[in-house]
Design an enzyme around this catalytic site. Structure first.
Site, PDB file in Angstrom:
ATOM      1  N   LYS A 139       0.820  -1.217   0.000  1.00 12.72           N
ATOM      2  CA  LYS A 139       0.000   0.000   0.000  1.00 12.72           C
ATOM      3  C   LYS A 139       0.858   1.273   0.000  1.00 12.72           C
ATOM      4  O   LYS A 139       2.071   1.213   0.252  1.00 12.72           O
ATOM      5  CB  LYS A 139      -0.937  -0.034   1.219  1.00 12.72           C
ATOM      6  CG  LYS A 139      -1.955  -1.197   1.164  1.00 12.72           C
ATOM      7  CD  LYS A 139      -2.952  -1.118   2.317  1.00 12.72           C
ATOM      8  CE  LYS A 139      -3.942  -2.266   2.270  1.00 12.72           C
ATOM      9  NZ  LYS A 139      -4.977  -2.172   3.347  1.00 12.72           N
ATOM     10  N   TYR A 185     -12.354  -2.492  -3.468  1.00 21.58           N
ATOM     11  CA  TYR A 185     -12.850  -2.647  -2.095  1.00 21.58           C
ATOM     12  C   TYR A 185     -14.378  -2.505  -2.029  1.00 21.58           C
ATOM     13  O   TYR A 185     -14.918  -2.114  -0.988  1.00 21.58           O
ATOM     14  CB  TYR A 185     -12.187  -1.627  -1.173  1.00 21.58           C
ATOM     15  CG  TYR A 185     -10.802  -2.027  -0.680  1.00 21.58           C
ATOM     16  CD1 TYR A 185     -10.623  -3.182   0.083  1.00 21.58           C
ATOM     17  CD2 TYR A 185      -9.686  -1.243  -0.942  1.00 21.58           C
ATOM     18  CE1 TYR A 185      -9.371  -3.549   0.551  1.00 21.58           C
ATOM     19  CE2 TYR A 185      -8.418  -1.603  -0.467  1.00 21.58           C
ATOM     20  CZ  TYR A 185      -8.274  -2.760   0.278  1.00 21.58           C
ATOM     21  OH  TYR A 185      -7.032  -3.120   0.763  1.00 21.58           O
ATOM     22  N   PHE A 245     -15.652   3.473   7.086  1.00 23.11           N
ATOM     23  CA  PHE A 245     -14.286   3.843   6.721  1.00 23.11           C
ATOM     24  C   PHE A 245     -14.030   3.791   5.210  1.00 23.11           C
ATOM     25  O   PHE A 245     -12.919   4.033   4.760  1.00 23.11           O
ATOM     26  CB  PHE A 245     -13.269   2.947   7.448  1.00 23.11           C
ATOM     27  CG  PHE A 245     -13.478   1.461   7.218  1.00 23.11           C
ATOM     28  CD1 PHE A 245     -13.013   0.847   6.070  1.00 23.11           C
ATOM     29  CD2 PHE A 245     -14.133   0.689   8.163  1.00 23.11           C
ATOM     30  CE1 PHE A 245     -13.204  -0.505   5.849  1.00 23.11           C
ATOM     31  CE2 PHE A 245     -14.334  -0.681   7.956  1.00 23.11           C
ATOM     32  CZ  PHE A 245     -13.858  -1.274   6.792  1.00 23.11           C
ATOM     33  N   ARG A 255      -1.485 -14.219   4.350  1.00 20.62           N
ATOM     34  CA  ARG A 255      -2.216 -13.591   5.449  1.00 20.62           C
ATOM     35  C   ARG A 255      -1.430 -13.733   6.756  1.00 20.62           C
ATOM     36  O   ARG A 255      -1.420 -12.838   7.592  1.00 20.62           O
ATOM     37  CB  ARG A 255      -3.607 -14.223   5.609  1.00 20.62           C
ATOM     38  CG  ARG A 255      -4.538 -14.037   4.420  1.00 20.62           C
ATOM     39  CD  ARG A 255      -5.070 -12.645   4.244  1.00 20.62           C
ATOM     40  NE  ARG A 255      -5.862 -12.164   5.346  1.00 20.62           N
ATOM     41  CZ  ARG A 255      -6.630 -11.072   5.283  1.00 20.62           C
ATOM     42  NH1 ARG A 255      -6.710 -10.363   4.159  1.00 20.62           N
ATOM     43  NH2 ARG A 255      -7.300 -10.657   6.324  1.00 20.62           N
ATOM     44  N   THR A 315      -5.164  -7.078  10.711  1.00 15.36           N
ATOM     45  CA  THR A 315      -5.519  -5.822  10.026  1.00 15.36           C
ATOM     46  C   THR A 315      -5.033  -4.605  10.806  1.00 15.36           C
ATOM     47  O   THR A 315      -4.487  -3.664  10.224  1.00 15.36           O
ATOM     48  CB  THR A 315      -7.065  -5.738   9.861  1.00 15.36           C
ATOM     49  OG1 THR A 315      -7.516  -6.942   9.231  1.00 15.36           O
ATOM     50  CG2 THR A 315      -7.465  -4.537   9.029  1.00 15.36           C
ATOM     51  N   ASN A 329      -1.979   0.357   6.731  1.00 12.85           N
ATOM     52  CA  ASN A 329      -1.510  -0.926   7.267  1.00 12.85           C
ATOM     53  C   ASN A 329      -0.642  -1.738   6.295  1.00 12.85           C
ATOM     54  O   ASN A 329      -0.606  -2.957   6.335  1.00 12.85           O
ATOM     55  CB  ASN A 329      -2.669  -1.739   7.850  1.00 12.85           C
ATOM     56  CG  ASN A 329      -3.717  -2.100   6.814  1.00 12.85           C
ATOM     57  OD1 ASN A 329      -3.578  -1.770   5.648  1.00 12.85           O
ATOM     58  ND2 ASN A 329      -4.752  -2.795   7.237  1.00 12.85           N
ATOM     59  N   HIS A 380      -2.089  -5.393   1.528  1.00 13.81           N
ATOM     60  CA  HIS A 380      -3.347  -6.106   1.332  1.00 13.81           C
ATOM     61  C   HIS A 380      -3.011  -7.517   0.888  1.00 13.81           C
ATOM     62  O   HIS A 380      -2.044  -7.726   0.166  1.00 13.81           O
ATOM     63  CB  HIS A 380      -4.196  -5.452   0.228  1.00 13.81           C
ATOM     64  CG  HIS A 380      -5.235  -6.396  -0.329  1.00 13.81           C
ATOM     65  ND1 HIS A 380      -6.448  -6.600   0.277  1.00 13.81           N
ATOM     66  CD2 HIS A 380      -5.200  -7.239  -1.398  1.00 13.81           C
ATOM     67  CE1 HIS A 380      -7.133  -7.516  -0.410  1.00 13.81           C
ATOM     68  NE2 HIS A 380      -6.393  -7.917  -1.437  1.00 13.81           N
ATOM     69  N   GLU A 437      -9.282 -11.006  -7.801  1.00  8.24           N
ATOM     70  CA  GLU A 437      -8.349  -9.881  -7.663  1.00  8.24           C
ATOM     71  C   GLU A 437      -7.187  -9.976  -8.657  1.00  8.24           C
ATOM     72  O   GLU A 437      -6.715  -8.962  -9.172  1.00  8.24           O
ATOM     73  CB  GLU A 437      -7.823  -9.838  -6.221  1.00  8.24           C
ATOM     74  CG  GLU A 437      -8.921  -9.483  -5.222  1.00  8.24           C
ATOM     75  CD  GLU A 437      -8.466  -9.510  -3.774  1.00  8.24           C
ATOM     76  OE1 GLU A 437      -9.309  -9.288  -2.889  1.00  8.24           O
ATOM     77  OE2 GLU A 437      -7.266  -9.753  -3.521  1.00  8.24           O
TER      78      GLU A 437
HETATM   79  P1  ATP Z   1      -6.981  -5.896   3.300  1.00  6.23           P
HETATM   80  O1  ATP Z   1      -8.308  -6.244   2.613  1.00  6.23           O
HETATM   81  O2  ATP Z   1      -6.518  -4.502   2.979  1.00  6.23           O
HETATM   82  O3  ATP Z   1      -5.965  -6.957   3.074  1.00  6.23           O
HETATM   83  P2  ATP Z   1      -7.898  -6.989   5.731  1.00  6.23           P
HETATM   84  O4  ATP Z   1      -8.436  -8.102   4.882  1.00  6.23           O
HETATM   85  O5  ATP Z   1      -6.963  -7.358   6.836  1.00  6.23           O
HETATM   86  O6  ATP Z   1      -7.205  -5.892   4.873  1.00  6.23           O
HETATM   87  P3  ATP Z   1     -10.537  -5.858   5.712  1.00  6.23           P
HETATM   88  O7  ATP Z   1     -11.549  -6.148   6.737  1.00  6.23           O
HETATM   89  O8  ATP Z   1     -10.685  -6.485   4.360  1.00  6.23           O
HETATM   90  O9  ATP Z   1      -9.110  -6.179   6.344  1.00  6.23           O
HETATM   91  O10 ATP Z   1     -10.484  -4.277   5.538  1.00  6.23           O
HETATM   92  C1  ATP Z   1      -9.918  -3.656   4.392  1.00  6.23           C
HETATM   93  C2  ATP Z   1      -9.145  -2.443   4.814  1.00  6.23           C
HETATM   94  O11 ATP Z   1     -10.055  -1.488   5.341  1.00  6.23           O
HETATM   95  C3  ATP Z   1      -8.135  -2.709   5.922  1.00  6.23           C
HETATM   96  O12 ATP Z   1      -6.878  -3.083   5.431  1.00  6.23           O
HETATM   97  C4  ATP Z   1      -8.082  -1.382   6.636  1.00  6.23           C
HETATM   98  O13 ATP Z   1      -7.132  -0.517   6.036  1.00  6.23           O
HETATM   99  C5  ATP Z   1      -9.458  -0.823   6.432  1.00  6.23           C
HETATM  100  N1  ATP Z   1     -10.249  -1.068   7.645  1.00  6.23           N
HETATM  101  C6  ATP Z   1     -10.798  -2.240   8.032  1.00  6.23           C
HETATM  102  N2  ATP Z   1     -11.453  -2.113   9.204  1.00  6.23           N
HETATM  103  C7  ATP Z   1     -11.306  -0.827   9.553  1.00  6.23           C
HETATM  104  C8  ATP Z   1     -11.752  -0.049  10.655  1.00  6.23           C
HETATM  105  N3  ATP Z   1     -12.484  -0.584  11.641  1.00  6.23           N
HETATM  106  N4  ATP Z   1     -11.408   1.270  10.682  1.00  6.23           N
HETATM  107  C9  ATP Z   1     -10.670   1.801   9.692  1.00  6.23           C
HETATM  108  N5  ATP Z   1     -10.216   1.135   8.616  1.00  6.23           N
HETATM  109  C10 ATP Z   1     -10.537  -0.161   8.550  1.00  6.23           C
HETATM  110 MG    MG Z   2      -9.625  -7.788   3.164  1.00  2.00          MG
END
Ligand code: ATP
Ligand code: MG
Length: 143
Positions: A9, A49, A57, A85, A91, A112, A115, A126
């Protein structure tokens, strides 16, 4: 053999740790089957997304993902989805296990660092989104 999609990212690209993160994948036995740097449009980030469209968010997530270039890669190996993962960590970097990418390189739940696809099914979707040339067929299988 399984494939998964990784995105380094904008925060991690800005921090100049692209090589370090790609090395973590290689050191864990994953092969980089494709990789490129690009800047996401708001439309692309929103589509990628889309599952989070109704979440509070979502707007911040799209703004963050378009704040600078990203590096998208296809990683290949045994259990690639789960292994990636595991290497990424939770996350929220504050909850990420020591030694994971997010524990070592991420600042916050918004910024973070990486992804990773969360299932083989989503990985296929994807990968097709970013690397249509690497998808052997038109369906959503994991080819
Ligand atoms: P990613 O999809 O980016 O790999 P992830 O699968 O660990 O991350 P997801 O639940 O898919 O987590 O959320 C996608 C992204 O949205 C997260 O990487 C994070 O940046 C953001 N996000 C998720 N939950 C929150 C939250 N509670 N507050 C703020 N941002 C969030
Ligand atoms: Mg995710």
């Amino acid at each position: 053999m399984e494939k998964t999609l990784s995105i380094i990212k904008p925060d991690a690209v800005k921090k100049n740790v692209v090589g370090k993160i790609l090395s973590r994948f290689e050191d864990a036995g994953l092969r980089i089957a494709g990789t490129k740097m690009l800047s996401l449009s708001a439309e692309q980030a929103g589509e990628f997304y889309a599952i989070h469209k109704e979440r509070p968010f979502f707007k911040d997530l799209v703004a963050f993902m378009t704040s600078g270039p990203v590096v998208v890669s296809v990683l290949e190996g045994n259990d690639a989805v789960a292994l990636n993962r595991k290497l990424m960590g939770a996350t929220n970097p504050k909850e990420a296990a020591p030694g994971t990418i997010r524990a070592d390189f991420a600042e916050s739940i918004d910024a973070n660092a990486v992804h990773g696809s969360d299932s083989a099914e989503n990985a296929a979707i994807e990968i097709k989104f970013f690397f249509p040339e690497l998808s052997k067929c038109g369906c959503s299988c994991s080819h």
